[in-house]
Enzyme design. Structure first.
Site, PDB file in Angstrom:
ATOM      1  N   SER A  46       0.814  -1.194  -0.080  1.00  0.00           N
ATOM      2  CA  SER A  46      -0.003   0.014  -0.048  1.00  0.00           C
ATOM      3  C   SER A  46       0.855   1.346   0.088  1.00  0.00           C
ATOM      4  CB  SER A  46      -0.873  -0.073   1.388  1.00  0.00           C
ATOM      5  OG  SER A  46      -0.414  -0.073   2.420  1.00  0.00           O
ATOM      6  N   HIS A  47       2.344   1.109   0.261  1.00  0.00           N
ATOM      7  CA  HIS A  47       2.896   2.342   0.305  1.00  0.00           C
ATOM      8  C   HIS A  47       4.229   2.111  -0.873  1.00  0.00           C
ATOM      9  CE1 HIS A  47       0.605   2.988   3.647  1.00  0.00           C
ATOM     10  NE2 HIS A  47       0.769   4.255   3.416  1.00  0.00           N
ATOM     11  N   GLU A 187      -7.787   0.346   2.686  1.00  0.00           N
ATOM     12  CA  GLU A 187      -8.496  -0.877   2.676  1.00  0.00           C
ATOM     13  C   GLU A 187     -10.012  -0.996   2.763  1.00  0.00           C
ATOM     14  OE1 GLU A 187      -6.850  -3.130   5.718  1.00  0.00           O
ATOM     15  OE2 GLU A 187      -4.931  -2.636   5.380  1.00  0.00           O
TER      16      GLU A 187
HETATM   17  P1  NDP Z   1      -1.086  -3.599   9.699  1.00  0.00           P
HETATM   18  O1  NDP Z   1      -2.242  -3.534  10.652  1.00  0.00           O
HETATM   19  O2  NDP Z   1      -1.119  -4.038   8.526  1.00  0.00           O
HETATM   20  O3  NDP Z   1       0.171  -3.778  10.618  1.00  0.00           O
HETATM   21  C1  NDP Z   1       0.326  -3.162  11.914  1.00  0.00           C
HETATM   22  C2  NDP Z   1       1.794  -3.825  12.617  1.00  0.00           C
HETATM   23  O4  NDP Z   1       1.277  -4.833  13.121  1.00  0.00           O
HETATM   24  C3  NDP Z   1       2.948  -4.013  11.521  1.00  0.00           C
HETATM   25  O5  NDP Z   1       4.083  -3.638  12.041  1.00  0.00           O
HETATM   26  C4  NDP Z   1       2.647  -5.607  11.570  1.00  0.00           C
HETATM   27  O6  NDP Z   1       4.138  -6.053  11.545  1.00  0.00           O
HETATM   28  C5  NDP Z   1       2.288  -6.071  12.914  1.00  0.00           C
HETATM   29  N1  NDP Z   1       1.424  -7.104  12.790  1.00  0.00           N
HETATM   30  C6  NDP Z   1       0.489  -7.543  11.843  1.00  0.00           C
HETATM   31  N2  NDP Z   1      -0.017  -8.770  12.311  1.00  0.00           N
HETATM   32  C7  NDP Z   1       0.765  -9.160  13.441  1.00  0.00           C
HETATM   33  C8  NDP Z   1       0.562 -10.574  14.369  1.00  0.00           C
HETATM   34  N3  NDP Z   1      -0.071 -11.359  14.141  1.00  0.00           N
HETATM   35  N4  NDP Z   1       1.449 -10.534  15.192  1.00  0.00           N
HETATM   36  C9  NDP Z   1       2.484  -9.199  15.701  1.00  0.00           C
HETATM   37  N5  NDP Z   1       2.361  -8.161  14.879  1.00  0.00           N
HETATM   38  C10 NDP Z   1       1.552  -8.152  13.747  1.00  0.00           C
HETATM   39  O7  NDP Z   1      -0.653  -1.705   9.340  1.00  0.00           O
HETATM   40  P2  NDP Z   1      -1.499  -0.591   9.216  1.00  0.00           P
HETATM   41  O8  NDP Z   1      -2.665  -0.940   7.933  1.00  0.00           O
HETATM   42  O9  NDP Z   1      -1.958  -0.049  10.416  1.00  0.00           O
HETATM   43  O10 NDP Z   1      -0.704   0.484   8.447  1.00  0.00           O
HETATM   44  C11 NDP Z   1      -0.064   0.185   7.192  1.00  0.00           C
HETATM   45  C12 NDP Z   1       0.988   1.243   6.795  1.00  0.00           C
HETATM   46  O11 NDP Z   1       0.600   2.520   6.630  1.00  0.00           O
HETATM   47  C13 NDP Z   1       2.219   1.490   7.978  1.00  0.00           C
HETATM   48  O12 NDP Z   1       3.203   1.315   7.230  1.00  0.00           O
HETATM   49  C14 NDP Z   1       1.941   3.064   8.252  1.00  0.00           C
HETATM   50  O13 NDP Z   1       3.104   3.892   8.375  1.00  0.00           O
HETATM   51  C15 NDP Z   1       1.372   3.338   6.930  1.00  0.00           C
HETATM   52  N6  NDP Z   1       0.782   4.776   6.922  1.00  0.00           N
HETATM   53  C16 NDP Z   1       1.049   6.133   6.683  1.00  0.00           C
HETATM   54  C17 NDP Z   1       0.548   7.066   6.508  1.00  0.00           C
HETATM   55  C18 NDP Z   1       1.073   8.484   6.312  1.00  0.00           C
HETATM   56  O14 NDP Z   1       0.580   9.491   6.191  1.00  0.00           O
HETATM   57  N7  NDP Z   1       2.428   8.222   5.668  1.00  0.00           N
HETATM   58  C19 NDP Z   1      -0.727   7.249   7.084  1.00  0.00           C
HETATM   59  C20 NDP Z   1      -1.392   5.883   7.549  1.00  0.00           C
HETATM   60  C21 NDP Z   1      -0.578   4.537   7.354  1.00  0.00           C
HETATM   61  P3  NDP Z   1       4.506  -6.838   9.982  1.00  0.00           P
HETATM   62  O15 NDP Z   1       5.000  -5.621   9.172  1.00  0.00           O
HETATM   63  O16 NDP Z   1       5.809  -7.949  10.370  1.00  0.00           O
HETATM   64  O17 NDP Z   1       3.230  -7.628   9.300  1.00  0.00           O
END
Ligand code: NDP
Length: 331
Positions: A46-47, A187
């Site tokens: 997504s990024h 999403e």
């Molecule tokens: P996710 O909900 O996909 O994941 C959040 C975190 O939880 C990740 O570090 C992930 O690690 C971890 N995780 C997921 N599943 C598990 C699990 N079962 N056990 C342990 N850890 C887990 O992310 P979001 O959808 O909330 O965000 C996605 C991205 O969007 C981020 O990178 C964020 O920086 C970006 N974003 C950027 C914005 C901007 O303005 N620039 C605005 C909003 C969001 P892993 O990576 O290993 O899966």
């Protein structure tokens, strides 16, 4: 969905070429294309290339400067400020992180405030780069409003992500990076397009009622924060750190200023680095490892960051949505 297989070199070239053709100079294009390629490499799709059309729109509308030269200033002995010169955030991060590492290694704590930039990327890039230097990193940024504070039915917060990275000797760091909304708006839009429901509690419809229909959230409705009032407090903290403390725009101010070209709005970022060597003293790594071992011994636990780091080991091609590839080539 049909997909096109691209190597990481091809992904980089696709991003770099589209950026340079649309107003980025070599320095800015290299920095952004690297961030985009790393996102695809790690499976942060997504990024990755998905964001290129938005990057290009903001160059075309001249909202973002493709030849930005961020300037660095020391506010105190360990508070570094980068003025992003209205460019994309990765360029400012590239300038600010080495200085942040230097002051943190000297004083144990370092702060980096970034202002006048446009952030459209994941935050793990910056926290992980600190962990690679044996430092703990925390970063957050605010965005245009799409999330209601607890109790409200109208948006005020952005999806306000926060990332944390913990260094590990001879191992990839622990990194979490998450939006403080229940779900990213992208999403919700994908679920609406594909006709899927979202969990009740993800957001409200335009009448302020809870709904599991993603179209009702995306069209005139609003997202909620994760964990009700607890996530709301963290989203509020991020507004205060990334805007109030940095001295840049709150989400609602970013919306008022933005030209809605589909690219990233202007805003700030707050980053803090901590040195475990200087603060925790010897054996901090072994001590933390014993904690991670305990965590991992529990059935069902995985450590945040593991999914991305596993993806990173794969050197082969990535499957990129063919319509997206076509669209980027046409820009
Ligand atoms: P996710 O909900 O996909 O994941 C959040 C975190 O939880 C990740 O570090 C992930 O690690 C971890 N995780 C997921 N599943 C598990 C699990 N079962 N056990 C342990 N850890 C887990 O992310 P979001 O959808 O909330 O965000 C996605 C991205 O969007 C981020 O990178 C964020 O920086 C970006 N974003 C950027 C914005 C901007 O303005 N620039 C605005 C909003 C969001 P892993 O990576 O290993 O899966």
């Amino acid at each position: 969905m049909t997909s096109t297989k691209l190597s990481l070199e091809e992904i980089y070239k696709l991003a770099y070429d589209s950026l340079t053709k649309n107003g980025c100079d070599d320095y800015n294009a290299q920095t952004v294309a690297t961030t985009v390629t790393h996102a695809e490499r790690d499976g942060s799709v997504s990024h990755g290339l998905f964001r290129i059309p938005g990057y290009i729109s903001s160059l075309k509308s001249k909202k973002v400067k493709g030849n930005a030269r961020p300037k660095i200033k020391l506010l105190t002995q360990n508070v570094v400020q980068v003025d992003g010169d209205y460019g994309f955030a990765p360029t400012s991060i590239k300038v600010g992180i080495p200085k942040l590492v230097e002051v943190c290694n000297k004083h144990g704590v370092g702060v980096l405030t970034i202002k006048n930039t446009h952030h459209f990327a994941a935050l793990w890039h910056e926290t992980e780069s600190l962990a690679e230097k044996n430092l703990i990193g925390i970063a957050c940024t605010a965005y245009k409003p799409s999330v209601a504070p607890a109790g409200a039915k109208k948006p005020l917060f952005g999806t306000n992500p926060i990332s944390f990275a913990w260094p590990r000797k001879n191992k990839t760091p622990i990194v979490y990076d998450m939006a403080t909304s229940t779900m990213a708006m992208g999403e919700v839009q994908v679920a609406a397009r594909d006709g899927h429901k979202v969990p009740m509690g993800t957001g409200l419809n335009k009448n302020g009622e809870k709904t599991d229909n993603p179209s009702e959230i995306a069209n005139g409705g609003v997202l909620l924060t994760f964990g009700d009032y607890k996530g709301s407090a963290i989203a509020m903290m991020i507004e205060l750190l990334a805007a109030g403390l940095v001295g840049d725009l709150f989400s609602f101010e970013a919306k008022d200023e933005d030209n809605n070209d589909g690219g990233p709005a202007r805003g700030g970022e707050f980053i803090i680095a901590l040195s475990p060597d200087l603060i925790a003293g010897e054996n901090w790594n072994e001590h933390a490892e014993s904690f991670f071992n305990k965590m991992k011994s529990l059935d069902g636990v995985r450590l945040p960051g593991e999914r991305r780091h596993k993806n990173r080991l794969n050197n082969s091609t990535r499957n990129i949505n063919s319509d997206l590839v076509k669209k980027i080539k046409s820009l």
